[in-house]
Design an enzyme around this catalytic site. Structure first.
Site, PDB file in Angstrom:
ATOM      1  CB  SER A 293     -21.662 -18.536-144.143  1.00  0.00           C
ATOM      2  OG  SER A 293     -22.665 -17.839-144.825  1.00  0.00           O
TER       3      SER A 293
ATOM      4  N   GLY B 295     -14.219 -14.807-147.414  1.00  0.00           N
ATOM      5  CA  GLY B 295     -14.506 -13.730-148.365  1.00  0.00           C
ATOM      6  C   GLY B 295     -15.176 -14.217-149.644  1.00  0.00           C
ATOM      7  CB  ALA B 296     -15.702 -17.414-151.146  1.00  0.00           C
ATOM      8  N   GLY B 297     -18.313 -15.586-149.665  1.00  0.00           N
ATOM      9  CA  GLY B 297     -19.770 -15.582-149.516  1.00  0.00           C
ATOM     10  C   GLY B 297     -20.326 -16.942-149.141  1.00  0.00           C
TER      11      GLY B 297
ATOM     12  CE1 TYR C 198     -26.912  -8.591-146.056  1.00  0.00           C
ATOM     13  CE2 TYR C 198     -26.954  -7.404-143.984  1.00  0.00           C
ATOM     14  CZ  TYR C 198     -27.321  -8.489-144.741  1.00  0.00           C
ATOM     15  OH  TYR C 198     -28.106  -9.480-144.198  1.00  0.00           O
TER      16      TYR C 198
ATOM     17  CG  HIS D 276     -30.108  -8.871-150.096  1.00  0.00           C
ATOM     18  ND1 HIS D 276     -29.611  -7.907-149.251  1.00  0.00           N
ATOM     19  CD2 HIS D 276     -29.064  -9.324-150.822  1.00  0.00           C
ATOM     20  CE1 HIS D 276     -28.305  -7.754-149.481  1.00  0.00           C
ATOM     21  NE2 HIS D 276     -27.950  -8.608-150.421  1.00  0.00           N
ATOM     22  CB  THR D 277     -35.747 -13.039-148.462  1.00  0.00           C
ATOM     23  OG1 THR D 277     -34.849 -14.155-148.466  1.00  0.00           O
ATOM     24  CG2 THR D 277     -36.111 -12.680-149.885  1.00  0.00           C
ATOM     25  CG  ASP D 278     -31.351 -13.263-144.045  1.00  0.00           C
ATOM     26  OD1 ASP D 278     -31.303 -12.134-144.580  1.00  0.00           O
ATOM     27  OD2 ASP D 278     -30.340 -13.831-143.566  1.00  0.00           O
TER      28      ASP D 278
ATOM     29  CG  ASP E 284     -25.103 -16.208-143.747  1.00  0.00           C
ATOM     30  OD1 ASP E 284     -25.924 -16.508-144.634  1.00  0.00           O
ATOM     31  OD2 ASP E 284     -24.424 -15.166-143.770  1.00  0.00           O
TER      32      ASP E 284
HETATM   33  C1  GLA Z   1     -25.358 -12.270-146.041  1.00  0.00           C
HETATM   34  C2  GLA Z   1     -26.037 -12.200-144.667  1.00  0.00           C
HETATM   35  C3  GLA Z   1     -27.306 -13.063-144.651  1.00  0.00           C
HETATM   36  C4  GLA Z   1     -28.212 -12.711-145.836  1.00  0.00           C
HETATM   37  C5  GLA Z   1     -27.427 -12.662-147.148  1.00  0.00           C
HETATM   38  C6  GLA Z   1     -28.252 -12.165-148.286  1.00  0.00           C
HETATM   39  O1  GLA Z   1     -24.896 -13.561-146.294  1.00  0.00           O
HETATM   40  O2  GLA Z   1     -25.153 -12.671-143.674  1.00  0.00           O
HETATM   41  O3  GLA Z   1     -27.970 -12.909-143.434  1.00  0.00           O
HETATM   42  O4  GLA Z   1     -28.882 -11.504-145.607  1.00  0.00           O
HETATM   43  O5  GLA Z   1     -26.276 -11.851-147.045  1.00  0.00           O
HETATM   44  O6  GLA Z   1     -29.253 -13.053-148.584  1.00  0.00           O
END
Ligand code: GLA
Length: 377
Positions: free
Chosen positions: A122, A118-120, A217, A33-35, A168
């Site tokens: 990307s 769905g696992a985060g 988000y 949550h910094t990008d 991502d």
């Molecule tokens: C998701 C978003 C990214 C990033 C993360 C949190 O993966 O696609 O751009 O913001 O959440 O770090």
């Protein structure tokens, strides 16, 4: 499916010889949550791939098929519209490239992916990046990894409608084999980072349904923008650790907590680069633990399931640190684990967390790879 099998499946379906493109999924070691605040992230591309076989079809449409889902659709290049399914990522890339002046013409695409959905990790960014490479190449164009990532992100922001940052897509397009990449999301300057010797990254899926993910988000992003507006800065990246007390005195509630997370997380990414350079595994692990706590308490994007999985991972022999990874509200926990204890740690975490949720969670060890590219069938 191997590249050769995908090419054979393409020939059987569309009757032509394709070119092949692949883009990897990603992990993020730290920097969450910094990008979208112009801050720092430390992702790495992993050996899970989305592959696209593609050839011109002489029509005014994209015929897109997913070997993974067993579905096919035909998209009109002159009237690209959202359908509310996976084809939106393909249509979004085509629409973005057309807008950028790339002469995208009719093509057939067969897509196959082993990036878990769905696992985060990307899976959608991998799809966007692989399709960007494919459509660019068929149009006789090329672009550097930075531009590919920006187009893939634009497809997701402007067409799919998800206000994600650049991490991502950048990680998928610009991965470094055997390493990670620290990205300054404001300048898009990328610094390669060696992974610490003797350790590896383990992912364990919380198996939690990501119900809240997209709305929350967006709300977190809005809180960060609101905080930056109150502070009179372009983004929270412009608030340094030394400015934090003064900044917090001018903010309340959600925006104050988000600000504290972003500022402290940016500092943790820089500290993690130092820990990695020194091979300081306990130090890197502690930073990951602190990142989790900040994501849970200040960013408020964790779930009890993620907190409990991270706690179980941390208590497992061989694990140096663990945290939730990605946008939150589900997805995986990433743990830094000693290489020689990684298999045992994975089994122990799966058993302990599996007992808590009543089924065995998916888990895997990651190998980091280079970024997206054309491959030989
Ligand atoms: C998701 C978003 C990214 C990033 C993360 C949190 O993966 O696609 O751009 O913001 O959440 O770090």
């Amino acid at each position: 499916m191997s590249p050769a099998d995908l090419a054979a499946a393409f020939r059987a379906r569309f009757g032509a010889a394709p070119r092949l493109f692949q883009a990897p999924g990603r992990i993020n070691i730290i920097g969450e949550h910094t990008d979208y605040c112009g801050g720092f992230v430390l992702p790495a591309a992993i050996d899970r791939w989305c592959r696209v076989a593609a050839a011109p079809n002489g029509r005014a449409t994209l015929r897109v098929a997913s070997a993974t889902l067993g579905e096919q659709a035909e998209l009109d290049l002159a009237a690209m519209a959202r359908r509310g399914d996976w084809t939106d990522y393909v249509a979004g890339v085509a629409a973005t490239l057309l807008r950028a002046g790339v002469p995208v013409a009719g093509a057939d695409l067969l897509i196959e992916s082993d990036v878990p959905m769905g696992a985060g990790v990307s899976s959608s960014a991998a799809l966007e990046v692989a399709v960007t490479l494919a459509l660019l190449a068929l149009a006789g164009r090329s672009a550097d990894g930075r531009q590919v990532a920006l187009w893939a992100q634009a497809a997701e922001n402007d067409f799919v409608g998800v206000p994600c940052g650049i991490m991502d897509q950048f990680a998928s397009a610009n991965g470094v084999a055997g390493g990670a990449v620290m990205l300054d999301c404001r300048s898009l300057e990328a610094t390669p980072a060696h992974l610490p010797e003797g350790a590896t990254f383990l992912l364990v899926n919380s198996m939690a349904e990501r119900r809240l993910a997209s709305g929350e988000y967006r709300a977190r992003r809005e809180d960060c923008e609101a905080a930056a507006a109150v502070l009179g800065v372009a983004s929270l990246r412009d608030v340094g650790a030394a400015d934090l007390p003064a900044a917090l005195a001018r903010l309340d509630g959600g925006p104050a907590r988000r600000c504290r997370h972003v500022v402290s997380e940016n500092a943790r990414v820089l500290a993690a680069m130092k820990a990695m350079a020194m091979g300081d595994l306990p130090g890197l692990g502690r930073l990951m633990d602190q990142s989790h706590q900040s994501l849970s308490e200040d960013m408020e994007v964790s779930l009890p399931a993620l907190d409990s999985l991270a706690r179980i991972a941390r208590a497992t022999p061989g694990v140096h640190g663990a945290r939730m990874m990605g946008g939150g509200f589900g997805g995986c926990v990433i743990a830094l684990v000693d290489q020689d204890r990684a298999d045992a740690a994975m089994a122990a975490i799966q058993a302990a967390y599996g007992e808590a949720i009543g089924r065995v969670p998916d888990a895997f060890l990651c190998r980091t790879v280079g970024g997206a590219a054309e491959v030989r069938p």
